[in-house]
Motif scaffolding. Structure first.
Motif, short mmCIF file in Angstrom:
data_model
loop_
_atom_site.label_atom_id
_atom_site.label_comp_id
_atom_site.label_asym_id
_atom_site.label_seq_id
_atom_site.Cartn_x
_atom_site.Cartn_y
_atom_site.Cartn_z
N THR A 1 0.84 -1.19 0.00
CA THR A 1 0.00 0.00 0.00
C THR A 1 0.89 1.24 0.00
O THR A 1 1.88 1.29 0.73
N VAL A 2 0.52 2.21 -0.83
CA VAL A 2 1.29 3.46 -0.92
C VAL A 2 0.35 4.65 -0.69
O VAL A 2 -0.84 4.59 -0.99
N PRO A 3 0.89 5.73 -0.12
CA PRO A 3 0.08 6.94 0.04
C PRO A 3 -0.13 7.58 -1.33
O PRO A 3 0.68 7.42 -2.24
N MET A 4 -1.24 8.28 -1.47
CA MET A 4 -1.46 9.04 -2.70
C MET A 4 -2.07 10.39 -2.35
O MET A 4 -2.73 10.54 -1.32
N ARG A 5 -1.80 11.35 -3.23
CA ARG A 5 -2.31 12.71 -3.04
C ARG A 5 -2.73 13.24 -4.41
O ARG A 5 -2.03 13.04 -5.40
N ILE A 6 -3.87 13.89 -4.45
CA ILE A 6 -4.36 14.48 -5.70
C ILE A 6 -3.68 15.85 -5.86
O ILE A 6 -3.79 16.70 -4.99
N THR A 7 -2.97 16.03 -6.97
CA THR A 7 -2.21 17.26 -7.18
C THR A 7 -2.82 18.17 -8.24
O THR A 7 -2.44 19.33 -8.33
N SER B 1 -9.16 16.33 -16.61
CA SER B 1 -7.93 15.67 -16.15
C SER B 1 -7.87 15.60 -14.63
O SER B 1 -8.56 16.35 -13.94
N PHE B 2 -7.02 14.68 -14.17
CA PHE B 2 -6.63 14.68 -12.76
C PHE B 2 -5.29 13.97 -12.65
O PHE B 2 -4.93 13.15 -13.51
N THR B 3 -4.55 14.33 -11.62
CA THR B 3 -3.21 13.77 -11.41
C THR B 3 -3.08 13.29 -9.97
O THR B 3 -3.50 13.98 -9.04
N VAL B 4 -2.51 12.10 -9.83
CA VAL B 4 -2.27 11.48 -8.52
C VAL B 4 -0.77 11.32 -8.36
O VAL B 4 -0.07 10.86 -9.27
N GLU B 5 -0.27 11.67 -7.17
CA GLU B 5 1.15 11.49 -6.87
C GLU B 5 1.28 10.53 -5.70
O GLU B 5 0.55 10.64 -4.71
N SER B 6 2.18 9.56 -5.85
CA SER B 6 2.50 8.64 -4.76
C SER B 6 4.00 8.74 -4.52
O SER B 6 4.79 8.63 -5.45
N LYS B 7 4.35 8.96 -3.26
CA LYS B 7 5.76 9.06 -2.89
C LYS B 7 6.07 8.04 -1.81
O LYS B 7 5.31 7.88 -0.85
N ILE B 8 7.17 7.35 -2.00
CA ILE B 8 7.77 6.55 -0.93
C ILE B 8 9.20 7.07 -0.82
O ILE B 8 9.66 7.80 -1.71
N PRO B 9 9.91 6.75 0.25
CA PRO B 9 11.27 7.28 0.35
C PRO B 9 12.10 6.99 -0.91
O PRO B 9 12.14 5.86 -1.39
N VAL C 1 3.94 9.52 -10.55
CA VAL C 1 2.90 10.49 -10.89
C VAL C 1 2.03 9.86 -11.97
O VAL C 1 2.52 9.41 -13.01
N PHE C 2 0.72 9.81 -11.69
CA PHE C 2 -0.25 9.20 -12.60
C PHE C 2 -1.15 10.31 -13.16
O PHE C 2 -1.93 10.90 -12.41
N GLU C 3 -1.02 10.59 -14.45
CA GLU C 3 -1.83 11.62 -15.10
C GLU C 3 -2.93 10.94 -15.91
O GLU C 3 -2.70 9.95 -16.59
N HIS C 4 -4.13 11.51 -15.82
CA HIS C 4 -5.30 11.01 -16.54
C HIS C 4 -5.89 12.19 -17.31
O HIS C 4 -6.29 13.17 -16.69
N GLU C 5 -5.91 12.11 -18.64
CA GLU C 5 -6.38 13.22 -19.45
C GLU C 5 -7.54 12.80 -20.34
O GLU C 5 -7.52 11.69 -20.91
#
Length: 140
Positions: free
Chosen positions: A57-63, A70-78, A83-87
C-alpha cells in the motif's frame, strides 16, 4: 521514466470523469489496483492510499483536477515518486483518454525496470476495461 497509453472511448468526458471520481471502485476497471480510497472527494489536496494487486500500500495525493478534463495522482515513498496523469479530450462522438505514468527518484534504477514493465503491460488492459465500463454507462 515515462509510460503513456491512450484510447478512444465512445462516451463523453463527463461519463469517464464520474468513473474516476468513484475512487473506491477503481479496482473495477484497473486490474492493477486492489483497493483505493481518498479522505474526501477527488479534489486537489485530497489524500488517501492505494493498494496495488502486487506490492505494498502506498500513500497518494491528488495534485491536479480539472473537472471532465484531467486529474493527477502522486505517490511518494522514500527515494521514489510516481505520478499518474489522466487526461480526457473530447473528440467527434467520444473522448480520447490518455493515461501517463512518470517514475522518478534515486530508486528509479532499482524499481524502474520492474515497475516500468508492469505499468507498460497493465495500462492497455486498464484502458480497455475503462472503455468498456464508460461505453456501457453511456449507452444505458
Amino acid at each position: 521514466m515515462q509510460i503513456e497509453h491512450k484510447t478512444t472511448v465512445l462516451a463523453p468526458p463527463s461519463v469517464l470523469f464520474h468513473i474516476y471520481e468513484d475512487v473506491s471502485n477503481w479496482h473495477v476497471w484497473d486490474p492493477d489496483t486492489k483497493r483505493a480510497f481518498l479522505d474526501g472527494p477527488l479534489q486537489v489536496g485530497a489524500k488517501g492510499k492505494l493498494t496495488p494487486t502486487k506490492g505494498n500500500t502506498v500513500p497518494m495525493r491528488i495534485t491536479e483536477v480539472t473537472r471532465d478534463r484531467s486529474f493527477t495522482v502522486e505517490s511518494k515513498i522514500p527515494l521514489f515518486r510516481m505520478v499518474f496523469e489522466h487526461e480526457l479530450a473530447p473528440t467527434n462522438g467520444g473522448t480520447e483518454v490518455v493515461h501517463r505514468v512518470t517514475l522518478s527518484g534515486p530508486l528509479l534504477l532499482i524499481l524502474g525496470r520492474m515497475l516500468g514493465k508492469q505499468i507498460d503491460s497493465g495500462l492497455p488492459v486498464t484502458l480497455k476495461k475503462l472503455k468498456q465500463l464508460a461505453e456501457a454507462r453511456s449507452a444505458a
